[in-house]
Design a protein around this motif. Structure first.
Motif, PDB file in Angstrom:
ATOM      1  N   ARG A 149       0.841  -1.200   0.000  1.00 10.55           N
ATOM      2  CA  ARG A 149       0.000   0.000   0.000  1.00 10.55           C
ATOM      3  C   ARG A 149       0.872   1.246   0.000  1.00 10.55           C
ATOM      4  NH1 ARG A 149      -5.079  -0.196   1.771  1.00 10.55           N
ATOM      5  NH2 ARG A 149      -4.866   1.726   2.969  1.00 10.55           N
ATOM      6  N   HIS A 179       0.501   5.609   0.310  1.00 10.75           N
ATOM      7  CA  HIS A 179      -0.350   6.751   0.612  1.00 10.75           C
ATOM      8  C   HIS A 179      -0.149   7.821  -0.458  1.00 10.75           C
ATOM      9  CE1 HIS A 179      -1.654  10.015   3.714  1.00 10.75           C
ATOM     10  NE2 HIS A 179      -2.627   9.683   2.893  1.00 10.75           N
ATOM     11  N   LEU A 180      -1.214   8.188  -1.163  1.00 10.54           N
ATOM     12  CA  LEU A 180      -1.116   9.175  -2.234  1.00 10.54           C
ATOM     13  C   LEU A 180      -1.467  10.580  -1.789  1.00 10.54           C
ATOM     14  CD1 LEU A 180      -2.663   7.177  -5.215  1.00 10.54           C
ATOM     15  CD2 LEU A 180      -0.278   7.299  -4.469  1.00 10.54           C
ATOM     16  N   VAL A 182      -6.487   8.933   0.316  1.00  7.02           N
ATOM     17  CA  VAL A 182      -6.401   8.080  -0.878  1.00  7.02           C
ATOM     18  C   VAL A 182      -5.165   7.183  -0.788  1.00  7.02           C
ATOM     19  CG1 VAL A 182      -6.245   8.032  -3.391  1.00  7.02           C
ATOM     20  CG2 VAL A 182      -7.567   9.836  -2.248  1.00  7.02           C
ATOM     21  N   ALA A 213      -3.068   3.852  -2.869  1.00  7.86           N
ATOM     22  CA  ALA A 213      -2.899   2.920  -3.985  1.00  7.86           C
ATOM     23  C   ALA A 213      -2.507   1.565  -3.405  1.00  7.86           C
ATOM     24  CB  ALA A 213      -1.814   3.410  -4.938  1.00  7.86           C
ATOM     25  N   LEU A 260      -3.957  -3.369  -9.594  1.00  6.93           N
ATOM     26  CA  LEU A 260      -3.745  -2.050  -9.015  1.00  6.93           C
ATOM     27  C   LEU A 260      -5.098  -1.473  -8.619  1.00  6.93           C
ATOM     28  CD1 LEU A 260      -1.832   0.290  -8.331  1.00  6.93           C
ATOM     29  CD2 LEU A 260      -2.205   1.155 -10.646  1.00  6.93           C
ATOM     30  N   LEU A 315      -7.213   1.768  -6.395  1.00  5.99           N
ATOM     31  CA  LEU A 315      -7.260   3.048  -5.699  1.00  5.99           C
ATOM     32  C   LEU A 315      -8.462   3.032  -4.765  1.00  5.99           C
ATOM     33  CD1 LEU A 315      -6.553   5.566  -8.595  1.00  5.99           C
ATOM     34  CD2 LEU A 315      -4.921   4.710  -6.899  1.00  5.99           C
ATOM     35  N   GLU A 316      -8.254   3.429  -3.506  1.00  3.40           N
ATOM     36  CA  GLU A 316      -9.352   3.443  -2.547  1.00  3.40           C
ATOM     37  C   GLU A 316      -9.243   4.677  -1.658  1.00  3.40           C
ATOM     38  OE1 GLU A 316      -8.829  -0.193  -0.355  1.00  3.40           O
ATOM     39  OE2 GLU A 316      -7.512   0.769   1.103  1.00  3.40           O
ATOM     40  N   ARG A 317     -10.382   5.062  -1.114  1.00  3.66           N
ATOM     41  CA  ARG A 317     -10.425   6.246  -0.250  1.00  3.66           C
ATOM     42  C   ARG A 317     -11.429   6.023   0.867  1.00  3.66           C
ATOM     43  NH1 ARG A 317     -12.837  11.179   0.871  1.00  3.66           N
ATOM     44  NH2 ARG A 317     -11.379  12.962   1.054  1.00  3.66           N
ATOM     45  N   TYR A 347     -13.783   2.110  -4.039  1.00  4.00           N
ATOM     46  CA  TYR A 347     -12.531   1.724  -4.687  1.00  4.00           C
ATOM     47  C   TYR A 347     -12.749   1.456  -6.167  1.00  4.00           C
ATOM     48  CZ  TYR A 347     -14.300  -3.079  -4.454  1.00  4.00           C
ATOM     49  OH  TYR A 347     -15.080  -4.207  -4.600  1.00  4.00           O
ATOM     50  N   SER A 360     -10.463  -0.725  -9.335  1.00  3.90           N
ATOM     51  CA  SER A 360      -9.290  -1.573  -9.553  1.00  3.90           C
ATOM     52  C   SER A 360      -9.254  -2.101 -10.985  1.00  3.90           C
ATOM     53  CB  SER A 360      -9.275  -2.758  -8.581  1.00  3.90           C
ATOM     54  OG  SER A 360     -10.275  -3.708  -8.897  1.00  3.90           O
TER      55      SER A 360
END
Length: 227
Positions: free
Chosen positions: A118, A120-121, A125, A127, A150, A152-154, A166, A168
């Motif tokens: 994981r 942190h973006l 958020v 990745a 891959l 992306l989740e928030r 999310y 993917s």
């Protein structure tokens, strides 16, 4: 909208399926947990391309999740085990079979090894990258499948409820064809019901060059229990 998608899937080489699933997670210590799953893929006859037959497949599995590095978050709203770590691995065994076609029995023994990281973006958020290998023995024929995903989740409060939307994308390489034969795109939402239960509805689009039908629209619902 769902009815339109289901109806349109009866034409051409696109099929619509429903994927109900149950998962349970049990902590065995600070860095290990047990993961159990049971699910079904089912396509009603009216949702298949020819409109005359239905497909179904069931799966059960048992896995161990191992923490490779703990993740200390300054602010942890969620109680999800994997969201508190930068890196973790899973090993386990799945058994798959086709309960809807006793005339042509099919079964698969599958060992799995995967590693998830994981990053942190910014904000809430993240990745999430996953590399996985499936060791498959299907009806006596052995093959491997290599999978890269891959996501992306928030973490997002919604009407006072903790949720995690999310998106993917996943590519799958199958040694039976020596090719990247399958693509999966998924959009979902995990909903935290309480300290132990979560619900995850999602939509998945699958493109498979080596199967019939080649295109699948799947509507899934996962019930998760954490202990």
């Amino acid at each position: 909208m769902l009815a339109l998608l289901a109806a349109s899937s009866g034409a051409g080489d696109t099929q619509t399926e429903v994927w109900p699933e149950g998962q349970a997670f049990f902590k065995l210590g600070g860095r290990v947990r047990l993961h159990l799953l049971a699910d079904v893929w089912y396509a009603p006859a009216s949702w298949t391309p020819d409109g005359t037959a239905s497909d179904s497949e069931a799966e059960t599995g048992v896995h161990l999740d191992l923490t490779l590095r703990p993740m200390l978050r300054p602010r942890v709203r969620t109680r999800n085990w994997e969201r508190e770590r930068y890196l973790w691995a899973r090993i386990g065994y799945d058994y798959l079979w086709a309960p809807g076609d006793p005339a042509e029995p099919s079964h698969e023994n599958r060992g799995i090894v995967e590693v998830t990281g994981r990053a942190h973006l910014g904000g809430e958020v993240f990745a999430v990258a996953r590399a996985r290998v499936d060791f498959r023995d299907k009806n006596g024929t052995y093959s491997n499948r290599y999978r890269g995903r891959l996501m992306l989740e928030r973490e997002t409060p919604l009407f006072g409820i903790e949720t995690v939307p999310y998106l993917s994308a996943e590519l799958l390489y199958d040694t039976r064809y020596d090719a990247w034969s399958e693509e999966r795109y998924q959009l979902g939402l995990e909903i935290v019901l309480d300290a132990h239960w979560r619900l995850e509805p999602y939509y998945l689009r699958k493109e498979d060059e080596q199967s019939e039908p080649r295109h699948t629209n799947a509507f899934g619902l996962v019930l998760k229990y954490y202990h």
